[in-house]
Design a protein around this motif. Sequence first.
Motif, PDB file in Angstrom:
ATOM      1  N   LEU A 188      11.578  -5.269 -15.674  1.00  0.00           N
ATOM      2  CA  LEU A 188       9.949  -5.151 -15.676  1.00  0.00           C
ATOM      3  C   LEU A 188       9.601  -4.224 -16.751  1.00  0.00           C
ATOM      4  N   ARG A 189       8.573  -4.169 -17.465  1.00  0.00           N
ATOM      5  CA  ARG A 189       8.459  -3.779 -18.589  1.00  0.00           C
ATOM      6  C   ARG A 189       6.732  -3.333 -18.692  1.00  0.00           C
ATOM      7  N   LEU A 190       6.445  -2.058 -18.420  1.00  0.00           N
ATOM      8  CA  LEU A 190       5.166  -1.675 -18.301  1.00  0.00           C
ATOM      9  C   LEU A 190       4.585  -2.090 -19.973  1.00  0.00           C
ATOM     10  N   ASN A 191       3.201  -2.279 -19.927  1.00  0.00           N
ATOM     11  CA  ASN A 191       2.814  -2.912 -21.243  1.00  0.00           C
ATOM     12  C   ASN A 191       1.456  -2.605 -21.650  1.00  0.00           C
ATOM     13  N   ARG A 192       1.289  -1.169 -21.721  1.00  0.00           N
ATOM     14  CA  ARG A 192       0.111  -0.574 -22.385  1.00  0.00           C
ATOM     15  C   ARG A 192       0.840   0.170 -23.469  1.00  0.00           C
ATOM     16  N   PRO A 193       1.219  -0.256 -24.391  1.00  0.00           N
ATOM     17  CA  PRO A 193       1.941   0.891 -25.321  1.00  0.00           C
ATOM     18  C   PRO A 193       1.023   1.572 -26.296  1.00  0.00           C
ATOM     19  N   LEU A 194      -0.068   1.082 -26.375  1.00  0.00           N
ATOM     20  CA  LEU A 194      -1.146   1.926 -27.178  1.00  0.00           C
ATOM     21  C   LEU A 194      -1.582   3.108 -26.333  1.00  0.00           C
ATOM     22  N   GLN A 195      -1.617   3.022 -24.993  1.00  0.00           N
ATOM     23  CA  GLN A 195      -1.933   3.998 -24.079  1.00  0.00           C
ATOM     24  C   GLN A 195      -0.789   4.835 -23.440  1.00  0.00           C
ATOM     25  N   PHE A 196       0.296   4.745 -24.103  1.00  0.00           N
ATOM     26  CA  PHE A 196       1.575   5.425 -23.671  1.00  0.00           C
ATOM     27  C   PHE A 196       1.977   4.996 -22.231  1.00  0.00           C
ATOM     28  N   ASN A 197       1.464   3.741 -21.786  1.00  0.00           N
ATOM     29  CA  ASN A 197       1.523   2.867 -20.438  1.00  0.00           C
ATOM     30  C   ASN A 197       1.082   3.726 -19.443  1.00  0.00           C
ATOM     31  N   ALA A 198       0.038   4.456 -19.601  1.00  0.00           N
ATOM     32  CA  ALA A 198      -0.502   5.140 -18.500  1.00  0.00           C
ATOM     33  C   ALA A 198      -0.913   4.269 -17.343  1.00  0.00           C
ATOM     34  N   LEU A 199      -0.972   4.882 -16.155  1.00  0.00           N
ATOM     35  CA  LEU A 199      -1.204   3.951 -14.960  1.00  0.00           C
ATOM     36  C   LEU A 199      -2.583   3.688 -14.673  1.00  0.00           C
ATOM     37  N   SER A 200      -3.142   2.847 -15.172  1.00  0.00           N
ATOM     38  CA  SER A 200      -4.660   2.535 -14.931  1.00  0.00           C
ATOM     39  C   SER A 200      -4.680   1.659 -13.481  1.00  0.00           C
ATOM     40  N   GLU A 201      -5.938   1.692 -12.913  1.00  0.00           N
ATOM     41  CA  GLU A 201      -6.227   0.823 -11.725  1.00  0.00           C
ATOM     42  C   GLU A 201      -5.503  -0.607 -11.839  1.00  0.00           C
ATOM     43  N   ALA A 202      -5.766  -1.172 -13.064  1.00  0.00           N
ATOM     44  CA  ALA A 202      -5.270  -2.402 -13.350  1.00  0.00           C
ATOM     45  C   ALA A 202      -3.631  -2.438 -13.433  1.00  0.00           C
ATOM     46  N   MET A 203      -3.151  -1.391 -14.091  1.00  0.00           N
ATOM     47  CA  MET A 203      -1.624  -1.477 -14.142  1.00  0.00           C
ATOM     48  C   MET A 203      -1.186  -1.107 -12.915  1.00  0.00           C
ATOM     49  N   LEU A 204      -1.447  -0.384 -11.849  1.00  0.00           N
ATOM     50  CA  LEU A 204      -0.941  -0.196 -10.593  1.00  0.00           C
ATOM     51  C   LEU A 204      -1.057  -1.233  -9.655  1.00  0.00           C
ATOM     52  N   ASP A 205      -2.086  -2.215  -9.754  1.00  0.00           N
ATOM     53  CA  ASP A 205      -2.378  -3.326  -9.156  1.00  0.00           C
ATOM     54  C   ASP A 205      -1.265  -4.489  -9.523  1.00  0.00           C
ATOM     55  N   ALA A 206      -0.988  -4.452 -10.861  1.00  0.00           N
ATOM     56  CA  ALA A 206       0.013  -5.401 -11.419  1.00  0.00           C
ATOM     57  C   ALA A 206       1.187  -5.212 -11.035  1.00  0.00           C
ATOM     58  N   LEU A 207       1.432  -3.760 -10.880  1.00  0.00           N
ATOM     59  CA  LEU A 207       2.811  -3.201 -10.305  1.00  0.00           C
ATOM     60  C   LEU A 207       3.044  -3.622  -9.050  1.00  0.00           C
ATOM     61  N   GLN A 208       1.934  -3.428  -8.039  1.00  0.00           N
ATOM     62  CA  GLN A 208       2.247  -3.793  -6.861  1.00  0.00           C
ATOM     63  C   GLN A 208       2.405  -5.332  -6.476  1.00  0.00           C
ATOM     64  N   ARG A 209       1.696  -5.922  -7.386  1.00  0.00           N
ATOM     65  CA  ARG A 209       1.622  -7.703  -7.034  1.00  0.00           C
ATOM     66  C   ARG A 209       2.999  -7.980  -7.412  1.00  0.00           C
ATOM     67  N   VAL A 210       3.792  -7.579  -8.521  1.00  0.00           N
ATOM     68  CA  VAL A 210       5.076  -7.845  -8.783  1.00  0.00           C
ATOM     69  C   VAL A 210       6.422  -7.374  -7.927  1.00  0.00           C
ATOM     70  N   LEU A 211       6.023  -6.175  -7.316  1.00  0.00           N
ATOM     71  CA  LEU A 211       6.867  -5.584  -6.262  1.00  0.00           C
ATOM     72  C   LEU A 211       6.858  -6.366  -4.993  1.00  0.00           C
ATOM     73  N   ASP A 212       5.659  -6.747  -4.920  1.00  0.00           N
ATOM     74  CA  ASP A 212       5.519  -7.571  -3.628  1.00  0.00           C
ATOM     75  C   ASP A 212       6.192  -8.856  -3.726  1.00  0.00           C
ATOM     76  N   ASP A 213       6.032  -9.360  -4.838  1.00  0.00           N
ATOM     77  CA  ASP A 213       6.689 -10.838  -5.102  1.00  0.00           C
ATOM     78  C   ASP A 213       8.412 -10.661  -4.926  1.00  0.00           C
ATOM     79  N   ILE A 214       8.661  -9.687  -5.603  1.00  0.00           N
ATOM     80  CA  ILE A 214      10.250  -9.301  -5.800  1.00  0.00           C
ATOM     81  C   ILE A 214      10.825  -9.277  -4.159  1.00  0.00           C
ATOM     82  N   ALA A 215      10.129  -8.440  -3.554  1.00  0.00           N
ATOM     83  CA  ALA A 215      10.280  -8.103  -1.954  1.00  0.00           C
ATOM     84  C   ALA A 215      10.508  -9.265  -1.214  1.00  0.00           C
ATOM     85  N   GLN A 216       9.753 -10.372  -1.505  1.00  0.00           N
ATOM     86  CA  GLN A 216      10.174 -11.726  -0.919  1.00  0.00           C
ATOM     87  C   GLN A 216      10.993 -12.770  -1.468  1.00  0.00           C
ATOM     88  N   ASP A 217      11.678 -12.295  -2.291  1.00  0.00           N
ATOM     89  CA  ASP A 217      12.634 -13.142  -3.349  1.00  0.00           C
ATOM     90  C   ASP A 217      14.067 -12.846  -2.870  1.00  0.00           C
TER      91      ASP A 217
END
Length: 272
Positions: free
Chosen positions: A31-60
């Motif tokens: 997994l690669r955080l991908n807000r390079p211009l914002q130094f990968n700051a954890l915006s609400e959308a970034m946190l939601d994206a991380l949660q979704r991918v972690l949930d997917d991995i947990a079921q795989d």
Amino acid sequence: MQPHSTTAATATPATNDALVLRDDHDGVVTLRLNRPLQFNALSEAMLDALQRVLDDIAQDATVRCVVLGAEGKAFCAGHDLREMRGTPELAYYRALFARCSLVMQAIQALPVPVIARVHGVATAAGCQLVGSCDLAIASDAARFAVSGINVGLFCSTPAVALSRNVLAKRAFDMLVTGRFIDAATAADWGLINEAVPAADLDDAVARKVADIVSKSPTAIRYGKAMFYRQRQMPLGDAYAYAGDVMARNMMDEDAGEGIDAFLEKRPARWRS
């Protein structure tokens, strides 16, 4: 070798504009955080994206290991302060920090090891992210801080992860001064496992991944869940729980195969 595949952790088709990039290869998810211009700051959308991918991995069940890295110059600069200032409401802040805490706990709850691949800076919630991963390998140019105090905000939620990796006086020093520590110090203090030259970072991560995926998947899954749960227990309860987990692990096919292979001086053939 299985085909190389890349997807994005958003609701839209995979593009390089996704906030979290996902690459699957032979049971290893990168997994690669991908807000390079914002130094990968954890915006609400970034946190939601991380949660979704972690949930997917947990079921795989095919996933054996996860590597968490980032695009650009920084690993993660913490929360998005500009976004936070846009909604100065107590309920909003409570919900935001609760959302972030769930992401951190989801990393620990995954049944497979998660390795932080750290380059550049990891500050505030970015340092929390490193501390929440099971393992961490950093470039010797990486730097770490819980620097909210510099803007009048004590890094309370990052303190939870930091204080579970670093001795109390060292953690508190970082929290009340906001000072940066270098990668060598982070390794010495236990925040990361090792610091390596930047040119060797990918090789060092690959070696750690190879070590993990060479072991029994079932044993790793038993072990990760046990490791974190027993840490919260009194000593006697921890031994009772760990003994039960180990007994159940012994009943698994892989344990029998592994012991037989050791006694017969041959490589194990994991069945799980």
